[in-house]
Design a protein around this motif. Sequence first.
Motif, mmCIF file in Angstrom:
data_model
loop_
_atom_site.group_PDB
_atom_site.id
_atom_site.type_symbol
_atom_site.label_atom_id
_atom_site.label_comp_id
_atom_site.label_asym_id
_atom_site.label_seq_id
_atom_site.Cartn_x
_atom_site.Cartn_y
_atom_site.Cartn_z
ATOM 1 N N MET A 308 35.223 -0.625 20.266
ATOM 2 C CA MET A 308 34.745 0.358 19.295
ATOM 3 C C MET A 308 35.030 -0.176 17.900
ATOM 4 S SD MET A 308 35.255 3.141 17.033
ATOM 5 C CE MET A 308 36.957 2.769 16.770
ATOM 6 N N VAL A 309 34.030 -0.120 17.045
ATOM 7 C CA VAL A 309 34.205 -0.590 15.667
ATOM 8 C C VAL A 309 33.830 0.541 14.722
ATOM 9 C CG1 VAL A 309 33.475 -2.301 13.949
ATOM 10 C CG2 VAL A 309 33.683 -2.963 16.354
ATOM 11 N N ASN A 310 34.718 0.855 13.781
ATOM 12 C CA ASN A 310 34.408 1.881 12.775
ATOM 13 C C ASN A 310 33.454 1.325 11.729
ATOM 14 O OD1 ASN A 310 35.887 4.127 13.591
ATOM 15 N ND2 ASN A 310 37.768 3.398 12.619
ATOM 16 N N VAL A 336 25.582 3.952 18.994
ATOM 17 C CA VAL A 336 25.853 4.071 17.555
ATOM 18 C C VAL A 336 25.968 5.548 17.181
ATOM 19 C CG1 VAL A 336 25.003 3.538 15.227
ATOM 20 C CG2 VAL A 336 24.585 1.943 17.123
ATOM 21 N N TYR A 337 27.045 5.882 16.510
ATOM 22 C CA TYR A 337 27.263 7.264 16.026
ATOM 23 C C TYR A 337 27.272 7.248 14.504
ATOM 24 C CZ TYR A 337 28.446 8.386 20.792
ATOM 25 O OH TYR A 337 28.378 8.561 22.148
ATOM 26 N N TRP A 338 26.471 8.118 13.916
ATOM 27 C CA TRP A 338 26.383 8.213 12.466
ATOM 28 C C TRP A 338 26.721 9.652 12.108
ATOM 29 C CZ3 TRP A 338 26.630 4.893 8.786
ATOM 30 C CH2 TRP A 338 26.249 5.250 7.484
ATOM 31 N N TYR A 339 27.777 9.838 11.320
ATOM 32 C CA TYR A 339 28.324 11.184 11.136
ATOM 33 C C TYR A 339 27.535 12.057 10.162
ATOM 34 C CZ TYR A 339 32.296 8.633 13.197
ATOM 35 O OH TYR A 339 33.084 7.853 13.995
ATOM 36 N N GLY A 340 26.518 11.497 9.534
ATOM 37 C CA GLY A 340 25.656 12.298 8.655
ATOM 38 C C GLY A 340 26.298 12.652 7.329
ATOM 39 N N LYS A 341 27.279 11.842 6.911
ATOM 40 C CA LYS A 341 27.887 12.100 5.595
ATOM 41 C C LYS A 341 26.910 11.640 4.507
ATOM 42 C CE LYS A 341 32.532 11.666 7.446
ATOM 43 N NZ LYS A 341 33.814 10.950 7.500
ATOM 44 N N THR A 342 26.823 12.420 3.461
ATOM 45 C CA THR A 342 25.814 12.093 2.449
ATOM 46 C C THR A 342 26.349 11.131 1.385
ATOM 47 O OG1 THR A 342 26.425 14.179 1.403
ATOM 48 C CG2 THR A 342 24.407 14.172 2.705
ATOM 49 N N GLN A 343 27.664 11.034 1.291
ATOM 50 C CA GLN A 343 28.255 10.153 0.282
ATOM 51 C C GLN A 343 29.087 9.069 0.954
ATOM 52 O OE1 GLN A 343 28.149 10.363 -3.160
ATOM 53 N NE2 GLN A 343 26.611 11.961 -2.944
ATOM 54 N N SER A 344 28.832 7.838 0.556
ATOM 55 C CA SER A 344 29.674 6.742 1.022
ATOM 56 C C SER A 344 30.667 6.383 -0.080
ATOM 57 C CB SER A 344 28.798 5.529 1.330
ATOM 58 O OG SER A 344 29.604 4.409 1.553
ATOM 59 N N ARG A 345 31.894 6.088 0.314
ATOM 60 C CA ARG A 345 32.843 5.476 -0.636
ATOM 61 C C ARG A 345 33.739 4.517 0.140
ATOM 62 N NH1 ARG A 345 36.687 9.250 0.685
ATOM 63 N NH2 ARG A 345 35.925 11.375 0.605
ATOM 64 N N LEU A 350 32.154 6.488 8.125
ATOM 65 C CA LEU A 350 30.768 6.990 8.100
ATOM 66 C C LEU A 350 30.169 7.067 9.498
ATOM 67 C CD1 LEU A 350 29.487 4.893 5.068
ATOM 68 C CD2 LEU A 350 30.308 7.255 5.040
ATOM 69 N N GLY A 351 30.700 6.274 10.407
ATOM 70 C CA GLY A 351 30.170 6.254 11.768
ATOM 71 C C GLY A 351 30.991 5.277 12.597
ATOM 72 N N HIS A 352 30.584 5.085 13.843
ATOM 73 C CA HIS A 352 31.232 4.054 14.656
ATOM 74 C C HIS A 352 30.253 3.542 15.690
ATOM 75 C CE1 HIS A 352 32.017 7.447 17.515
ATOM 76 N NE2 HIS A 352 31.883 6.493 18.418
ATOM 77 N N VAL A 353 30.567 2.400 16.250
ATOM 78 C CA VAL A 353 29.748 1.818 17.322
ATOM 79 C C VAL A 353 30.664 1.523 18.497
ATOM 80 C CG1 VAL A 353 28.160 -0.042 17.969
ATOM 81 C CG2 VAL A 353 28.393 0.604 15.561
ATOM 82 N N THR A 354 30.259 1.953 19.684
ATOM 83 C CA THR A 354 30.986 1.555 20.896
ATOM 84 C C THR A 354 30.058 0.676 21.719
ATOM 85 O OG1 THR A 354 32.258 3.601 20.941
ATOM 86 C CG2 THR A 354 32.109 2.379 23.014
ATOM 87 N N VAL A 355 30.550 -0.476 22.128
ATOM 88 C CA VAL A 355 29.781 -1.339 23.030
ATOM 89 C C VAL A 355 30.525 -1.382 24.363
ATOM 90 C CG1 VAL A 355 28.872 -3.665 23.448
ATOM 91 C CG2 VAL A 355 28.849 -2.704 21.128
ATOM 92 N N LEU A 356 29.802 -1.062 25.428
ATOM 93 C CA LEU A 356 30.405 -1.094 26.773
ATOM 94 C C LEU A 356 30.402 -2.527 27.274
ATOM 95 C CD1 LEU A 356 28.743 2.092 28.294
ATOM 96 C CD2 LEU A 356 30.940 1.878 27.112
#
Length: 382
Positions: A308-310, A336-345, A350-356
């Motif tokens: 899993m990578v943030n 791929v999970y994208w949390y739908g946050k409107t602002q990046s800093r 902001l999301g994460h990816v899990t690879v099996l």
Amino acid sequence: MIKRVGVIGGGQLAWMMAEAAQSLGIELVIQTPQATDPAVAIASQTVLAPVADAEATAKLSRLCDVITFENEFVDLEALSRLADHGVLFYPRLTSLAPLLDKYHQRTYLRNVGIPTPQFQVFQNTDAASLNPFGWPTVLKVRRHGYDGQGTVILKQPADAVALLHSPAFTAADWLIEEFVPFERELAVIAARSLSGETVLYPVVETQQEQQVCRRVFVIDDFDPAVVEQVHQIAQALLTSLDYVGVMGIECFLTREGQVLVNELAPRTHNSGHYTLDACATSQFEQQLRAVCGLPLGSSTLTSSGAVMVNLLGYEAADHDYLEQRQRLVDIPNAHVYWYGKTQSRPGRKLGHVTVLLQPEQDRLHATEIAETIERIWYPNKA
Ligand code: ADP
């Protein structure tokens, strides 16, 4: 039968409860400060208020059958008055009480005999003479620290002098602890039901950069004695706290093979995001099961392993990063999970990816996969 679960906090941890809530036939009512917070999008109702606003929690309690937490920065004393009037909280407020302040948490661990780094409360302004643990040393804010914000590793006395003169320092209460030259960092998700049944997930390795979690490896390459120590710690903790719900337990593995507990998170945890795709029951479903009084599900891995990578923000921007996300989706076996946050800093999750992982893929493959993800995500890594 519990149908409506109130959740204090509306970030990605609450957002990731949505699928499990739906399959269990549960509605989520969320207390969170901003209408743009991720879980507002999946809530059946929302109480827009800061997480520490206990009057808002009183309102939340009228909209649900039980209240749980995705954020522990609450006003426990004010919530106790609600509990006295019959509001149901799981985990119980008495289980949370020793955990919300890092000094109290370390003290609790020491009192129940669980190995933890040496520590003491830090009150004085002369760090150069008052550091009892040698250099480097670690200062932590006692409350409200997260993602490394509020954790400072001081290499030498001069660093301490600079810190002590900063406004951030005087505004908070601090804890000082020994720096642990760990070999690896480990974590485990543990869950306990209302009837006292405990379920433990696989022990995983977490990798932090600048005190923020970057990667989680779910690969069974630990010495069984290490796994046994982690399991014993988790069992002992959940039982002694009479805990109901999911807890993230973060540990250091020393060069001598000893497990020391670094931090307890009384909720679902970043080190357990892989469970959404790699386990029979996700940590989010498990949390709902526990707080609703349902039997717990199986924590068995359904793949050979996972990485899993943030996806951490690296700039201040208002951007959906669609093109990068599409490239991540194209990685074989990626979720791929994208949390739908409107602002990046910078540093924001902001999301994460899990690879099996496939049966033939080992740690080397997993590291290569993590590097591929990071090359796609971080522009300066390409
Ligand atoms: P947070 O509450 O912000 O997550 P942590 O206490 O978990 O803060 O610290 C974040 C990271 O900082 C840890 O994962 C670890 O990499 C490093 N760290 C924290 N405490 C120590 C310590 N005593 N010795 C060495 N590294 C530490």
